[in-house]
Design an enzyme around this catalytic site. Structure first.
Site, PDB file in Angstrom:
ATOM      1  N   ASP A 189     -26.252   1.241 -21.900  1.00  0.00           N
ATOM      2  CA  ASP A 189     -26.824   2.585 -21.965  1.00  0.00           C
ATOM      3  C   ASP A 189     -26.005   3.380 -22.984  1.00  0.00           C
ATOM      4  O   ASP A 189     -25.232   4.273 -22.626  1.00  0.00           O
ATOM      5  CB  ASP A 189     -26.778   3.238 -20.575  1.00  0.00           C
ATOM      6  CG  ASP A 189     -27.542   2.412 -19.556  1.00  0.00           C
ATOM      7  OD1 ASP A 189     -28.764   2.553 -19.497  1.00  0.00           O
ATOM      8  OD2 ASP A 189     -26.916   1.586 -18.852  1.00  0.00           O
ATOM      9  N   GLY A 205     -21.194   1.393 -19.375  1.00  0.00           N
ATOM     10  CA  GLY A 205     -21.679   0.259 -20.146  1.00  0.00           C
ATOM     11  C   GLY A 205     -22.312   0.651 -21.464  1.00  0.00           C
ATOM     12  O   GLY A 205     -22.993   1.683 -21.548  1.00  0.00           O
ATOM     13  N   GLU A 206     -22.098  -0.197 -22.464  1.00  0.00           N
ATOM     14  CA  GLU A 206     -22.760   0.011 -23.762  1.00  0.00           C
ATOM     15  C   GLU A 206     -24.255  -0.286 -23.677  1.00  0.00           C
ATOM     16  O   GLU A 206     -25.006   0.042 -24.580  1.00  0.00           O
ATOM     17  CB  GLU A 206     -22.108  -0.881 -24.822  1.00  0.00           C
ATOM     18  CG  GLU A 206     -20.723  -0.407 -25.197  1.00  0.00           C
ATOM     19  CD  GLU A 206     -20.097  -1.218 -26.323  1.00  0.00           C
ATOM     20  OE1 GLU A 206     -20.681  -2.263 -26.715  1.00  0.00           O
ATOM     21  OE2 GLU A 206     -19.023  -0.820 -26.790  1.00  0.00           O
ATOM     22  N   HIS A 259     -22.499  -4.513 -13.727  1.00  0.00           N
ATOM     23  CA  HIS A 259     -21.695  -3.542 -12.979  1.00  0.00           C
ATOM     24  C   HIS A 259     -20.307  -4.112 -12.678  1.00  0.00           C
ATOM     25  O   HIS A 259     -19.305  -3.403 -12.749  1.00  0.00           O
ATOM     26  CB  HIS A 259     -22.387  -3.169 -11.667  1.00  0.00           C
ATOM     27  CG  HIS A 259     -23.726  -2.506 -11.838  1.00  0.00           C
ATOM     28  ND1 HIS A 259     -24.902  -3.132 -11.524  1.00  0.00           N
ATOM     29  CD2 HIS A 259     -24.063  -1.273 -12.286  1.00  0.00           C
ATOM     30  CE1 HIS A 259     -25.924  -2.314 -11.758  1.00  0.00           C
ATOM     31  NE2 HIS A 259     -25.444  -1.174 -12.224  1.00  0.00           N
ATOM     32  N   GLY A 284     -26.547   1.520  -8.068  1.00  0.00           N
ATOM     33  CA  GLY A 284     -26.702   0.432  -7.098  1.00  0.00           C
ATOM     34  C   GLY A 284     -27.572  -0.696  -7.623  1.00  0.00           C
ATOM     35  O   GLY A 284     -27.822  -0.802  -8.812  1.00  0.00           O
ATOM     36  N   LEU A 331     -28.637  -7.577 -18.647  1.00  0.00           N
ATOM     37  CA  LEU A 331     -28.784  -7.410 -17.199  1.00  0.00           C
ATOM     38  C   LEU A 331     -29.161  -5.962 -16.902  1.00  0.00           C
ATOM     39  O   LEU A 331     -28.621  -5.035 -17.508  1.00  0.00           O
ATOM     40  CB  LEU A 331     -27.466  -7.729 -16.482  1.00  0.00           C
ATOM     41  CG  LEU A 331     -26.930  -9.154 -16.580  1.00  0.00           C
ATOM     42  CD1 LEU A 331     -25.758  -9.338 -15.617  1.00  0.00           C
ATOM     43  CD2 LEU A 331     -27.996 -10.163 -16.261  1.00  0.00           C
ATOM     44  N   SER A 342     -30.859  -3.508 -13.382  1.00  0.00           N
ATOM     45  CA  SER A 342     -31.431  -3.482 -12.030  1.00  0.00           C
ATOM     46  C   SER A 342     -32.956  -3.565 -12.114  1.00  0.00           C
ATOM     47  O   SER A 342     -33.606  -4.119 -11.233  1.00  0.00           O
ATOM     48  CB  SER A 342     -31.023  -2.199 -11.318  1.00  0.00           C
ATOM     49  OG  SER A 342     -29.615  -2.049 -11.365  1.00  0.00           O
ATOM     50  N   GLN A 387     -26.231   7.170 -23.249  1.00  0.00           N
ATOM     51  CA  GLN A 387     -25.553   7.778 -22.092  1.00  0.00           C
ATOM     52  C   GLN A 387     -24.038   7.795 -22.308  1.00  0.00           C
ATOM     53  O   GLN A 387     -23.364   8.796 -22.036  1.00  0.00           O
ATOM     54  CB  GLN A 387     -25.921   6.970 -20.856  1.00  0.00           C
ATOM     55  CG  GLN A 387     -25.148   7.313 -19.616  1.00  0.00           C
ATOM     56  CD  GLN A 387     -25.678   6.560 -18.414  1.00  0.00           C
ATOM     57  OE1 GLN A 387     -26.733   6.883 -17.898  1.00  0.00           O
ATOM     58  NE2 GLN A 387     -24.955   5.558 -17.947  1.00  0.00           N
TER      59      GLN A 387
HETATM   60  P1  AMP Z   1     -26.944   1.873 -13.571  1.00  0.00           P
HETATM   61  O1  AMP Z   1     -26.643   1.438 -12.190  1.00  0.00           O
HETATM   62  O2  AMP Z   1     -28.052   1.092 -14.229  1.00  0.00           O
HETATM   63  O3  AMP Z   1     -27.109   3.366 -13.692  1.00  0.00           O
HETATM   64  O4  AMP Z   1     -25.679   1.517 -14.430  1.00  0.00           O
HETATM   65  C1  AMP Z   1     -24.392   1.914 -14.045  1.00  0.00           C
HETATM   66  C2  AMP Z   1     -23.420   1.558 -15.141  1.00  0.00           C
HETATM   67  O5  AMP Z   1     -23.481   0.151 -15.382  1.00  0.00           O
HETATM   68  C3  AMP Z   1     -23.739   2.244 -16.481  1.00  0.00           C
HETATM   69  O6  AMP Z   1     -22.520   2.616 -17.112  1.00  0.00           O
HETATM   70  C4  AMP Z   1     -24.447   1.152 -17.237  1.00  0.00           C
HETATM   71  O7  AMP Z   1     -24.344   1.285 -18.652  1.00  0.00           O
HETATM   72  C5  AMP Z   1     -23.683  -0.070 -16.762  1.00  0.00           C
HETATM   73  N1  AMP Z   1     -24.487  -1.275 -16.967  1.00  0.00           N
HETATM   74  C6  AMP Z   1     -25.727  -1.524 -16.508  1.00  0.00           C
HETATM   75  N2  AMP Z   1     -26.168  -2.714 -16.952  1.00  0.00           N
HETATM   76  C7  AMP Z   1     -25.167  -3.231 -17.712  1.00  0.00           C
HETATM   77  C8  AMP Z   1     -25.009  -4.441 -18.463  1.00  0.00           C
HETATM   78  N3  AMP Z   1     -25.974  -5.354 -18.525  1.00  0.00           N
HETATM   79  N4  AMP Z   1     -23.850  -4.621 -19.125  1.00  0.00           N
HETATM   80  C9  AMP Z   1     -22.856  -3.687 -19.082  1.00  0.00           C
HETATM   81  N5  AMP Z   1     -22.947  -2.532 -18.390  1.00  0.00           N
HETATM   82  C10 AMP Z   1     -24.091  -2.308 -17.719  1.00  0.00           C
END
Ligand code: AMP
Length: 279
Positions: A151, A148-149, A37, A31, A185, A187, A154
């Site tokens: 992470d 996302g790359e 996202h 979130g 970017l 959160s 992950q």
């Molecule tokens: P999170 O909500 O931070 O757990 O991220 C959820 C998904 O969004 C994960 O697969 C992250 O790698 C991806 N994500 C977060 N930030 C970015 C970003 N700046 N660019 C691309 N993917 C992202």
């Protein structure tokens, strides 16, 4: 877009979709959504006929209670953002009791990949990630899921677990989405003070300089040392800065094909991560 909070309601809908021959694309998130996202949602274009975004701030992947408590949350704004894309059928937002009912005792552990980089910094973090992602992929019946790359560790771990557990899902990697000044970017960026936000710009800049130095043939250890020192000078507490292979994430003293720079560094109590391909 429907907001679903219960596993059984989701299971009923997924079964209906399956019977109707639909395919399912999933974007797992915690979130506090941003354009990174949304890039994951867009990456599912043409890959599935139905799309689910999951929103769950997963308590078992936080090894720091404050970090969990302070993680930004805002279901309504997230729902509006997703609804406005016109691409999302369901926002699945279970609570912790729904995800981990009384007596829940299982952990998925991806050996090797879990103990390095962020895994060394955050014991148990990747067991929590692997466990929740496995559950979310099974609950949503995902045919394809985007990660996302940003992470990158992950992403590697999830590819490994999908292969090892024979999960029938395709993993789509998505390049990191950045602010105009290069900051990835995240959160967590919302928690930066205006001054920290300015300092944060230096993280991708330092990585780019380090990457260029390595590409120009300077010794990797000297480049990494200089980059660490630069980051410290700019107020970062550097947790790690490594050059590693792009698949098994082994440290490499030379820029082999697919090698990437990986960094984790904190400004105050806010931990930022980034990575970039070098070769
Ligand atoms: P999170 O909500 O931070 O757990 O991220 C959820 C998904 O969004 C994960 O697969 C992250 O790698 C991806 N994500 C977060 N930030 C970015 C970003 N700046 N660019 C691309 N993917 C992202």
């Amino acid at each position: 877009m429907r907001i679903i909070r219960s596993r059984t309601e989701l299971a009923t809908l997924v079964a209906q979709w399956r019977n109707a021959g639909q395919t399912i694309g999933v974007v797992p998130t915690m979130g506090s959504l941003h354009n990174g996202h949304l890039a994951l949602v867009n990456a599912l274009d043409g890959q599935a006929t139905r799309r689910i975004v999951t929103l769950f701030v997963n308590p078992i992947q936080f090894n720091n209670a404050d970090d969990f408590a302070l993680y930004p949350r805002g279901l309504e704004a997230d729902a509006t953002l997703l609804d406005n894309t016109g691409k999302v059928d369901v926002l699945y937002a279970p609570d912790a009791a729904e995800m981990y009912p009384q007596g829940f005792a299982t952990r998925i552990m991806v050996a090797g990949l879990d103990g390095m980089l962020c895994g060394a910094d955050r014991p148990g973090h990747f067991d929590g990630v692997a466990t929740v992602v496995t559950k979310l992929l099974l609950q949503t019946g995902a045919d394809v899921a985007a990660f996302g790359e940003k992470d990158y560790q992950q992403l590697c771990l999830i590819r490994r677990l999908v292969q090892d557990l024979d999960l029938p899902v395709r993993i789509t990697p998505v390049p990191t989405v950045r602010e105009a000044d290069g900051l990835a970017l995240s959160s967590r960026n919302r928690r930066l003070t205006p001054q920290q936000r300015q300092q944060a710009t230096y993280l991708p800049e330092a990585l780019k300089t380090c990457m260029a130095d390595i590409q120009h043939g300077k010794p990797v250890s000297a480049c990494l040392h200089a980059c660490r020192e630069n980051l410290k000078t700019h107020g970062f507490d550097v947790h790690y800065l490594d050059l590693r292979t792009g698949d098994t994430l082994r440290e490499t003293p030379v820029p082999v094909a697919g090698a990437r720079l990986f960094v984790a560094a904190s400004l105050g109590d806010i931990r930022l991560i980034d990575n970039m391909a070098v070769a």
